[in-house]
Write an enzyme that holds these catalytic residues in place. Structure first.
Site, PDB file in Angstrom:
ATOM      1  N   GLN A 290      -5.837  -3.154  10.633  1.00 33.69           N
ATOM      2  CA  GLN A 290      -4.729  -2.525  11.353  1.00 33.69           C
ATOM      3  C   GLN A 290      -5.149  -1.239  12.056  1.00 33.69           C
ATOM      4  O   GLN A 290      -4.324  -0.376  12.328  1.00 33.69           O
ATOM      5  CB  GLN A 290      -3.577  -2.225  10.399  1.00 33.69           C
TER       6      GLN A 290
ATOM      7  N   ARG B  58       4.845  -7.546  10.880  1.00 28.71           N
ATOM      8  CA  ARG B  58       6.050  -6.725  10.713  1.00 28.71           C
ATOM      9  C   ARG B  58       7.228  -7.599  10.296  1.00 28.71           C
ATOM     10  O   ARG B  58       8.246  -7.104   9.843  1.00 28.71           O
ATOM     11  CB  ARG B  58       6.443  -6.019  12.028  1.00 28.71           C
TER      12      ARG B  58
ATOM     13  N   ASP C 214      -2.036   7.742   3.563  1.00 31.67           N
ATOM     14  CA  ASP C 214      -1.618   6.405   4.004  1.00 31.67           C
ATOM     15  C   ASP C 214      -2.231   6.117   5.373  1.00 31.67           C
ATOM     16  O   ASP C 214      -2.594   7.048   6.101  1.00 31.67           O
ATOM     17  CB  ASP C 214      -0.075   6.375   4.093  1.00 31.67           C
ATOM     18  N   GLU C 215      -2.338   4.857   5.732  1.00 35.60           N
ATOM     19  CA  GLU C 215      -2.869   4.436   7.045  1.00 35.60           C
ATOM     20  C   GLU C 215      -4.210   5.122   7.329  1.00 35.60           C
ATOM     21  O   GLU C 215      -4.449   5.630   8.427  1.00 35.60           O
ATOM     22  CB  GLU C 215      -1.865   4.769   8.167  1.00 35.60           C
TER      23      GLU C 215
ATOM     24  N   LYS D  93       0.826  -1.212   0.000  1.00 34.76           N
ATOM     25  CA  LYS D  93       0.000   0.000   0.000  1.00 34.76           C
ATOM     26  C   LYS D  93       0.858   1.260   0.000  1.00 34.76           C
ATOM     27  O   LYS D  93       0.635   2.173  -0.780  1.00 34.76           O
ATOM     28  CB  LYS D  93      -0.936   0.018   1.231  1.00 34.76           C
ATOM     29  N   THR D  94       1.847   1.268   0.891  1.00 33.36           N
ATOM     30  CA  THR D  94       2.690   2.458   0.972  1.00 33.36           C
ATOM     31  C   THR D  94       3.478   2.611  -0.326  1.00 33.36           C
ATOM     32  O   THR D  94       3.661   3.714  -0.837  1.00 33.36           O
ATOM     33  CB  THR D  94       3.616   2.369   2.204  1.00 33.36           C
TER      34      THR D  94
HETATM   35  P1  ATP Z   1       1.601  -2.147   5.928  1.00 34.47           P
HETATM   36  O1  ATP Z   1       0.165  -2.564   5.889  1.00 34.47           O
HETATM   37  O2  ATP Z   1       2.357  -2.904   6.947  1.00 34.47           O
HETATM   38  O3  ATP Z   1       1.764  -0.666   5.991  1.00 34.47           O
HETATM   39  P2  ATP Z   1       2.020  -2.007   3.094  1.00 34.47           P
HETATM   40  O4  ATP Z   1       0.799  -2.607   2.485  1.00 34.47           O
HETATM   41  O5  ATP Z   1       2.113  -0.554   3.141  1.00 34.47           O
HETATM   42  O6  ATP Z   1       2.233  -2.641   4.538  1.00 34.47           O
HETATM   43  P3  ATP Z   1       4.604  -1.869   1.878  1.00 34.47           P
HETATM   44  O7  ATP Z   1       5.342  -1.477   3.085  1.00 34.47           O
HETATM   45  O8  ATP Z   1       4.312  -0.870   0.833  1.00 34.47           O
HETATM   46  O9  ATP Z   1       3.256  -2.608   2.305  1.00 34.47           O
HETATM   47  O10 ATP Z   1       5.330  -3.085   1.175  1.00 34.47           O
HETATM   48  C1  ATP Z   1       5.775  -4.224   1.905  1.00 34.47           C
HETATM   49  C2  ATP Z   1       7.085  -4.734   1.319  1.00 34.47           C
HETATM   50  O11 ATP Z   1       6.852  -5.336   0.065  1.00 34.47           O
HETATM   51  C3  ATP Z   1       8.088  -3.637   1.092  1.00 34.47           C
HETATM   52  O12 ATP Z   1       9.370  -4.120   1.385  1.00 34.47           O
HETATM   53  C4  ATP Z   1       7.925  -3.342  -0.392  1.00 34.47           C
HETATM   54  O13 ATP Z   1       9.100  -2.806  -0.942  1.00 34.47           O
HETATM   55  C5  ATP Z   1       7.638  -4.730  -0.957  1.00 34.47           C
HETATM   56  N1  ATP Z   1       6.835  -4.720  -2.204  1.00 34.47           N
HETATM   57  C6  ATP Z   1       5.630  -4.154  -2.383  1.00 34.47           C
HETATM   58  N2  ATP Z   1       5.174  -4.364  -3.627  1.00 34.47           N
HETATM   59  C7  ATP Z   1       6.122  -5.071  -4.277  1.00 34.47           C
HETATM   60  C8  ATP Z   1       6.255  -5.604  -5.626  1.00 34.47           C
HETATM   61  N3  ATP Z   1       5.315  -5.440  -6.538  1.00 34.47           N
HETATM   62  N4  ATP Z   1       7.385  -6.283  -5.899  1.00 34.47           N
HETATM   63  C9  ATP Z   1       8.337  -6.470  -4.970  1.00 34.47           C
HETATM   64  N5  ATP Z   1       8.280  -6.007  -3.706  1.00 34.47           N
HETATM   65  C10 ATP Z   1       7.187  -5.317  -3.365  1.00 34.47           C
HETATM   66 MG    MG Z   2       2.254   0.832   4.743  1.00 31.12          MG
END
Ligand code: ATP
Ligand code: MG
Length: 669
Positions: free
Chosen positions: A247, A596, A216-217, A31-32
């Site tokens: 979350q 995490r 975000d969040e 997402k981020t």
């Molecule tokens: P959270 O809910 O914990 O905030 P999130 O959904 O925001 O998580 P991110 O932190 O954006 O997730 O991504 C999680 C991990 O996966 C990061 O290390 C990111 O670089 C990696 N990632 C995300 N998308 C891809 C992709 N398409 N290919 C490879 N790695 C990815």
């Molecule tokens: Mg995130």
């Protein structure tokens, strides 16, 4: 370039046309990353001026990531006032328009100590018979501000708060803030909101200027944050939110998960779901899904592991007889792994009181660590207060300690009396303690003050007497109880804001535990001094210790989650509250904690915890039984096995930290 590193679902979100959109998906699904990519995409492919995109992140770190990423990819330096946390963004806004709310543009943002002083002045000016602590009052004022309740709206204030005289206090507090050209954190948002609401021309100029809002969040936005965003949206409603209802962990601080749940309907917005998780291995994802599956109030989503390169290590579940053993195991495990590779470790606790014994062991193992988002254990206010009693019991010359506790808890000894004591001590070149004794004997205090000083001096004498007569643990309990400190915390806790004082009470109990490990006061006070010293000297920071709440959005190779016991996690308060609501929030916190971890997750609990002189048996957390046992590594789950491992391990296989500790002990024996 921007789109190359994304999967199909992520790409769909990033290139979505204008209009509202919600990206709703589980932890680690990117997402981020999608939010950052959306920013870059809008600028690079859609020609949007980066200065007109507002991007709200949960931490300053995430804000910098956006700036760096966009700068790197587009070779464009981004200096924008619109990328950051809510507070960062609106403090800049407020500086620009401060005159509209009667402030000068160089207003000061007061820190908590100054806020407390101000509240104290206000309460004393109003001559209120108010025995609530400044903390409680400030937190109530913060809540009111988060709910957009203004200080001049007495009726609403009283409808929302049961604190006596809060309407008068809040209103005068605001007046004083203006007089001294200052704001508190709540004001950054509330003043901004008022400016936009009351000045149509300003509102219109921003509505026109801001082209896109990215958040975000989103699940943890509160009332005022969401209302601010809604004010700034123009008719096109380019609002791009990412979040995860599973979350949502800040309801206790006013966050409204309804914001995300109702968003699709309120904005007639489509929802894109990301299903592929790139962060964690399959065992970790299964455990997370199983736990969160026990919550009823959720939208529900699946997570599948998309990163096949991650080692699929099973989760390690370990039980211990005591918290000390648990902490030793954590330090030992980290020490064993740290030399191998550059990896990140994080220890996430439910209660700050859990940190003390972990900090102790990390220090013993000479492992450099960092505490995120809070003072270290021995730097906490309540701990420093009680240590001041101990120092004065230890040495008559501890003038700073004397000054700190002479009127703490409040015993009606004011500044004037203290000044008299200090002056006398200067004149006679004696310490404060002896100075007060002398003034008492020479009947230099008024009668009422005399009695109070005498009670205080008797208390200190009793402490001094106990130093040689009893063990440290009993001395600690004596001080905490007989000084009235515990009573003060409990009274405050019962009047309103429970949470903070619960933590402080837990911390004091933990202090008594820490003391029980030492044979005399000299040793203990020396330890306290060294701990603080030791911490200052550490530089390498790939081991972090923080609360589960602070870990949102972050990721680490190895994650330790200690203290999975009923009453700690889920917390005693969630259990007391009976209904499902708090329990579900605790479960979401467990989900945040588990997700995490990238490759290694360590869960642990102690079968007994020694608190406040009593050994309490504890039951493993219900959350453990909510996971399928197949996710755990079954070979290590025997109670106490680590104890024998750590104590009787042969020299050749000692962890580097353990070796360092043994060498240190040998040298100092
Ligand atoms: P959270 O809910 O914990 O905030 P999130 O959904 O925001 O998580 P991110 O932190 O954006 O997730 O991504 C999680 C991990 O996966 C990061 O290390 C990111 O670089 C990696 N990632 C995300 N998308 C891809 C992709 N398409 N290919 C490879 N790695 C990815
Ligand atoms: Mg995130």
């Amino acid at each position: 370039m921007i789109l190359d590193t994304l999967n199909i679902e992520q790409r769909e979100a990033v290139v979505y046309p204008n209009g509202p959109l919600l990206v709703l998906s589980g932890a680690g699904t990117g997402k981020t990353r999608v939010l950052t990519a959306r920013f870059a995409y809008l600028v690079e492919k859609k020609g949007v001026n980066p200065q007109t995109i507002m991007a709200v992140t949960f931490t300053n770190k995430a804000a910098n990531e956006i700036k760096n990423r966009v700068s790197n990819e587009l070779n464009l330096s981004i200096i924008s006032h619109w990328i950051g946390t809510f507070h960062a963004i609106f403090s800049k806004f407020l500086r620009k328009h401060s005159s509209k709310v009667g402030l000068k543009s160089n207003f000061t943002i007061l820190d908590i100590e100054d806020q407390k002083k101000l509240v104290k002045q206000v309460v004393s000016f109003l001559k209120l018979d108010n025995d609530l602590s400044e903390n409680i009052i400030l937190s109530e004022i913060q809540n009111l501000k988060d709910e957009i309740i203004l200080s001049n709206d007495n009726k609403e204030v009283l409808r929302h708060s049961s604190i006596k005289n809060i309407d008068m206090i809040y209103s005068l507090y605001q007046e004083r803030l203006l007089e001294i050209n200052s704001v508190d954190f709540g004001d950054l948002l509330l003043h901004s909101y008022n400016i936009l609401k009351n000045n149509p021309e300003i509102l219109m100029s921003y509505k026109t200027f801001i082209s896109h809002i990215l958040i975000d969040e989103f699940q943890d936005t509160n009332v005022i944050q969401y209302e601010l965003i809604k004010l700034l949206l123009d008719d096109e409603k380019n609002i791009f939110c990412v979040g995860d209802d599973d979350q949502s962990i800040y309801a206790w601080r006013g966050a409204k998960v309804e914001n995300i749940l109702n968003f699709p309907e309120e904005f007639k917005a489509p929802v894109i779901r990301l299903t592929k998780n790139y962060r964690s291995n399959n065992s970790i994802l299964s455990a997370a899904s199983e736990i969160i599956g026990h919550n009823k109030n959720r939208l529900g989503k699946n997570l599948e592991c998309a990163n096949k390169q991650l080692e699929n290590n099973k989760i390690i579940l370990q039980s211990f007889y005591s918290q000390e053993e648990e902490s030793l195991w954590i330090a030992d495990s980290i020490s064993n792994q740290i030399s191998k590779n550059e990896v990140s470790f994080s220890i996430l606790v439910r209660l700050t009181a859990q940190m003390r014994s972990i900090e102790d062991k990390l220090i013993k193992y000479a492992l450099p660590y960092q505490i995120i988002g809070g003072p270290r254990f021995f730097e906490r206010k309540e701990i420093k207060d009680i240590i001041a009693y101990l120092k004065l019991a230890h040495s008559n010359d501890s003038d700073l300690s004397f000054e700190r506790i002479i009127n703490l808890p409040r015993r009606g000894i004011g500044e004037q009396t203290l000044n008299l004591i200090i002056q006398n001590s200067r004149d006679k070149k004696i310490n404060f303690l002896n100075s007060s004794r002398e003034l008492l004997e020479s009947k230099s205090f008024p009668q009422a003050v005399s009695t109070k000083i005498s009670v205080f001096l008797t208390l200190i004498d009793k402490c001094k007497d106990l130093v040689n007569k009893t063990n440290l643990e009993d001395l600690g309990i004596f001080i905490i109880e007989e000084s009235g400190y515990m009573k003060m915390l409990e009274i405050e806790k019962n009047t309103k804001k429970k949470l903070e004082n619960e933590t402080r009470i837990e911390n004091l109990k933990e202090l008594v535990n820490a003391m029980s490990e030492f044979t005399n006061l000299d040793e203990f006070l020396e330890h306290v001094g060294l701990v603080n010293e030791n911490i200052k000297n550490t530089e390498k920071n790939n081991i972090t210790l923080m609360t589960l709440h602070g870990a949102k959005g972050l990721e680490f190779d190895h994650v330790f989650l200690p203290g999975w016991e009923e009453g700690i996690f889920p917390s005693a308060r969630a259990l007391e509250e009976k209904g499902q609501k708090s329990l579900e929030e605790e479960r979401r916190l467990a989900y945040v904690g588990i997700t995490r971890a990238k490759t290694n997750l360590y869960l642990s609990y102690a079968t007994s915890r020694y608190t406040y002189g009593v050994n309490n048996f504890s039951i493993p957390s219900r959350f453990l039984s909510e996971m399928n046992s197949s996710v755990f590594n079954s070979s290590i789950s025997n109670e106490g096995s680590i104890k024998s491992k750590v104590k009787y391990i042969d020299d050749g296989s000692l962890s580097p930290g353990k070796k360092r500790m043994l060498e240190f002990l040998k040298k100092h024996k």
